[in-house]
Scaffold this active site. Structure first.
Site, PDB file in Angstrom:
ATOM      1  CB  ALA A   1      -0.927  -0.012   1.219  1.00 26.67           C
TER       2      ALA A   1
ATOM      3  CG  ASN B   1       9.364   0.259   5.528  1.00 23.54           C
ATOM      4  OD1 ASN B   1       8.207  -0.039   5.820  1.00 23.54           O
ATOM      5  ND2 ASN B   1      10.258  -0.650   5.190  1.00 23.54           N
TER       6      ASN B   1
ATOM      7  CD  GLU C   1      -0.614 -18.689  -1.405  1.00 20.37           C
ATOM      8  OE1 GLU C   1      -0.128 -17.740  -0.774  1.00 20.37           O
ATOM      9  OE2 GLU C   1      -0.805 -18.663  -2.643  1.00 20.37           O
TER      10      GLU C   1
HETATM   11  C1  LIG Z   1       1.899 -15.991   3.276  1.00 21.64           C
HETATM   12  C2  LIG Z   1       0.983 -14.925   2.745  1.00 21.64           C
HETATM   13  C3  LIG Z   1       0.486 -15.041   1.467  1.00 21.64           C
HETATM   14  C4  LIG Z   1      -0.365 -14.050   0.954  1.00 21.64           C
HETATM   15  N1  LIG Z   1      -0.823 -14.179  -0.312  1.00 21.64           N
HETATM   16  C5  LIG Z   1      -1.596 -13.216  -0.858  1.00 21.64           C
HETATM   17  C6  LIG Z   1      -2.033 -13.300  -2.201  1.00 21.64           C
HETATM   18  O1  LIG Z   1      -1.761 -14.285  -2.903  1.00 21.64           O
HETATM   19  N2  LIG Z   1      -2.767 -12.274  -2.719  1.00 21.64           N
HETATM   20  C7  LIG Z   1      -3.070 -11.168  -1.976  1.00 21.64           C
HETATM   21  O2  LIG Z   1      -3.698 -10.255  -2.514  1.00 21.64           O
HETATM   22  N3  LIG Z   1      -2.681 -11.057  -0.684  1.00 21.64           N
HETATM   23  C8  LIG Z   1      -1.967 -12.050  -0.092  1.00 21.64           C
HETATM   24  N4  LIG Z   1      -1.549 -11.944   1.218  1.00 21.64           N
HETATM   25  C9  LIG Z   1      -1.951 -10.768   2.021  1.00 21.64           C
HETATM   26  C10 LIG Z   1      -1.027  -9.591   1.738  1.00 21.64           C
HETATM   27  O3  LIG Z   1       0.307  -9.973   1.937  1.00 21.64           O
HETATM   28  C11 LIG Z   1      -1.372  -8.395   2.628  1.00 21.64           C
HETATM   29  O4  LIG Z   1      -2.731  -8.101   2.486  1.00 21.64           O
HETATM   30  C12 LIG Z   1      -0.512  -7.196   2.196  1.00 21.64           C
HETATM   31  O5  LIG Z   1       0.841  -7.447   2.502  1.00 21.64           O
HETATM   32  C13 LIG Z   1      -0.961  -5.897   2.856  1.00 21.64           C
HETATM   33  O6  LIG Z   1      -0.141  -4.866   2.395  1.00 21.64           O
HETATM   34  P1  LIG Z   1       0.211  -3.624   3.319  1.00 21.64           P
HETATM   35  O7  LIG Z   1       0.981  -2.670   2.493  1.00 21.64           O
HETATM   36  O8  LIG Z   1      -1.021  -3.137   3.991  1.00 21.64           O
HETATM   37  O9  LIG Z   1       1.085  -4.216   4.499  1.00 21.64           O
HETATM   38  P2  LIG Z   1       2.508  -4.949   4.574  1.00 21.64           P
HETATM   39  O10 LIG Z   1       2.788  -5.714   3.366  1.00 21.64           O
HETATM   40  O11 LIG Z   1       2.448  -5.647   5.896  1.00 21.64           O
HETATM   41  O12 LIG Z   1       3.539  -3.746   4.687  1.00 21.64           O
HETATM   42  C14 LIG Z   1       3.627  -2.929   5.821  1.00 21.64           C
HETATM   43  C15 LIG Z   1       4.986  -2.272   5.868  1.00 21.64           C
HETATM   44  O13 LIG Z   1       5.033  -1.387   7.002  1.00 21.64           O
HETATM   45  C16 LIG Z   1       6.230  -1.612   7.730  1.00 21.64           C
HETATM   46  N5  LIG Z   1       5.945  -1.306   9.128  1.00 21.64           N
HETATM   47  C17 LIG Z   1       5.101  -1.956   9.965  1.00 21.64           C
HETATM   48  N6  LIG Z   1       5.088  -1.378  11.160  1.00 21.64           N
HETATM   49  C18 LIG Z   1       5.965  -0.343  11.110  1.00 21.64           C
HETATM   50  C19 LIG Z   1       6.372   0.649  12.031  1.00 21.64           C
HETATM   51  N7  LIG Z   1       5.887   0.702  13.272  1.00 21.64           N
HETATM   52  N8  LIG Z   1       7.269   1.567  11.620  1.00 21.64           N
HETATM   53  C20 LIG Z   1       7.768   1.541  10.367  1.00 21.64           C
HETATM   54  N9  LIG Z   1       7.399   0.634   9.444  1.00 21.64           N
HETATM   55  C21 LIG Z   1       6.507  -0.293   9.815  1.00 21.64           C
HETATM   56  C22 LIG Z   1       6.539  -3.086   7.506  1.00 21.64           C
HETATM   57  O14 LIG Z   1       7.915  -3.348   7.747  1.00 21.64           O
HETATM   58  C23 LIG Z   1       6.144  -3.239   6.031  1.00 21.64           C
HETATM   59  O15 LIG Z   1       7.197  -2.866   5.186  1.00 21.64           O
HETATM   60  C24 LIG Z   1      -0.714 -12.928   1.765  1.00 21.64           C
HETATM   61  C25 LIG Z   1      -0.202 -12.822   3.064  1.00 21.64           C
HETATM   62  C26 LIG Z   1       0.626 -13.807   3.562  1.00 21.64           C
HETATM   63  C27 LIG Z   1       1.173 -13.662   4.955  1.00 21.64           C
END
Ligand SMILES: Cc1cc2nc3c(=O)[nH]c(=O)nc-3n(C[C@H](O)[C@H](O)[C@H](O)COP(=O)(O)OP(=O)(O)OC[C@H]3O[C@@H](n4cnc5c(N)ncnc54)[C@H](O)[C@@H]3O)c2cc1C
Length: 404
Positions: free
Chosen positions: A16, A39, A172
């Site tokens: 995101a 990050n 998975e």
């Molecule tokens: C094994 C697995 C398989 C998946 N497969 C799929 C799939 O096939 N298709 C699909 O659509 N979704 C899938 N998902 C779900 C998907 O990974 C998540 O919905 C997605 O990662 C969400 O994105 P995000 O950017 O919100 O969060 P994240 O990917 O969690 O990114 C958050 C970021 O914020 C950083 N962060 C967190 N807290 C802090 C802090 N306090 N200070 C600074 N930085 C911080 C983290 O280090 C990270 O870089 C899967 C999830 C898992 C675990």
């Protein structure tokens, strides 16, 4: 007349947050605003590949790339720091590396593991939470196999793996484990029939997003490769021996030296500390992805809850990378509109389907409303994974890290 540039601060460089920034840097000029991305790590990891890094079928290095490689450093300031506090009214973010004022904030801090208060689960089970926890799981499994191979008194528990949860992540992971185990057995001279992989699921149905036919395909694929399923079996505790489960109202101990919890996620804990009305780390967005009462704060990705449906059927969209990336693109455009004083549009999610991998050569899924299985599904999954990298990182990163 002096013109003060607006400060845009983006928290989190997952799907995101990083999608927001890479899109925004294309939409605005350096004079339009100051963009700061904060990050925890200097790298971005593919959260959707964590099952591969956990099983060791893909090295953890192949699941990440340096964030600076995809940023335009004339437009974006990148800060490696842990966000510790969001003061929404004072418009300040505190981090392990200083405080940052914002005019516009994008909260994209992603997910954490949720153990639903199950006793001992945090202490005794591995969590699939980030690239480091995934790396630890792969190392641990290999260590147990090596230990078994070298021990004079063999401990069968070294070859037993318990997976909690038969949802998307659990399945998975199982798909990767059954791909990895033959190679590990060969490497350490272990009789593969001694390896025991058990998946425990409390709900009566696994993979609720898929039809009975697809679930049957998954179960048959994994059972043929040695996985035992215990469905409709609640885990009541985790301890140093494995899981304690409930069967016919009786508690039963399942034994293993590798215990993995893959049954629940929640949004960042910072969400509850920073906002009101947050449930399991998620806050309900407005139609334009800002939150109630705050015209300058967007919350996206797994920390957000986009509501769909009407009345009793109203529910949040699931947390997926697909949604997180679409929200990121939308937010970049919305920030441009906000800077120009224009009215914001409404976020519309486009569901392109879901594919669940079973290792690198098989899988099941629904793509544009059509069910697919086998090699076709595996091919689609690789396409989706490579497209995600390309959309955020561009051709260079896709070439290096994509799945071809
Ligand atoms: C094994 C697995 C398989 C998946 N497969 C799929 C799939 O096939 N298709 C699909 O659509 N979704 C899938 N998902 C779900 C998907 O990974 C998540 O919905 C997605 O990662 C969400 O994105 P995000 O950017 O919100 O969060 P994240 O990917 O969690 O990114 C958050 C970021 O914020 C950083 N962060 C967190 N807290 C802090 C802090 N306090 N200070 C600074 N930085 C911080 C983290 O280090 C990270 O870089 C899967 C999830 C898992 C675990």
């Amino acid at each position: 007349m002096s013109f003060e540039r607006k400060k845009v601060v983006v928290l989190g460089a997952g799907y995101a947050g990083l999608q927001t920034v890479t899109k925004l840097q294309k939409l605005v000029s350096a004079q339009d605003c100051d963009i700061t991305l904060i990050n925890k790590n200097e790298y971005h990891y593919e959260s959707t590949w964590l099952h591969e890094a956990s099983a060791g079928t893909r090295s953890y290095e192949d699941c990440l790339y340096p964030i600076k490689n995809v940023l335009n450093n004339e437009k974006v300031k990148f800060v490696v720091a842990e966000v510790t506090k969001i003061d929404r009214d004072a418009k300040i973010v505190e981090t392990s590396n200083g405080s940052f004022n914002f005019d516009i904030l994008v909260v994209a801090l992603g997910f954490e593991s949720e153990t639903f208060g199950i006793s001992g689960m945090k202490e005794h089970a591995f969590q699939i939470e980030n690239i480091n926890t995934a790396r630890r799981i792969a190392n641990h499994i290999e260590e147990r196999f090596a230990h078994y191979a070298n021990a004079s008194e063999k401990d069968e528990k070294d070859l037993a793996i318990l997976v909690g949860g038969a949802g998307f992540t659990g399945v998975e992971l199982l798909g990767e484990l059954v791909e990895k185990i033959p190679a590990l057995c060969k490497q350490y001279g272990i009789d593969q029939s001694k390896v025991k992989i058990t998946c425990v699921e409390a709900a009566p149905k696994m993979l609720p997003m898929f039809s009975e036919d697809l679930v049957k395909y998954v179960v048959s694929y994994l059972e043929k490769r040695g996985v035992e399923f215990k469905i409709a079996t609640p885990i009541v505790a985790a301890n140093e021996n494995g899981f304690v489960v409930k069967v016919n109202e009786q508690e039963e101990q399942l034994y293993a030296n590798t215990v993995i919890w893959a049954a629940g996620v929640r949004g960042s804990k910072l969400m509850e500390e920073s906002f009101e009305g947050v449930r399991r780390g998620r806050i309900v967005n407005r139609e334009d992805l800002r939150i109630d009462g705050y015209d300058d704060i967007f919350v996206i990705g797994d920390c957000s809850a986009v509501m769909v449906g009407e009345g009793e059927n109203k529910r949040p969209l699931p947390t997926t990378a697909q949604i997180a990336m679409q929200q990121g693109e939308f937010t970049a455009k919305a920030i441009k509109q906000l800077l120009a004083g224009e009215k914001l549009s409404k976020f519309e999610y486009v569901d392109r389907g879901t594919v669940c991998s079973l290792g690198s050569h098989d899988g099941v899924g629904v793509v544009f409303g059509k069910e697919i299985t086998g090699k076709k599904a595996a091919f689609m999954k690789k396409l989706i994974d490579t497209r995600a990298i390309f959309k955020i990182g561009g051709a260079g990163i896709a070439y290096k890290k994509g799945k071809f």
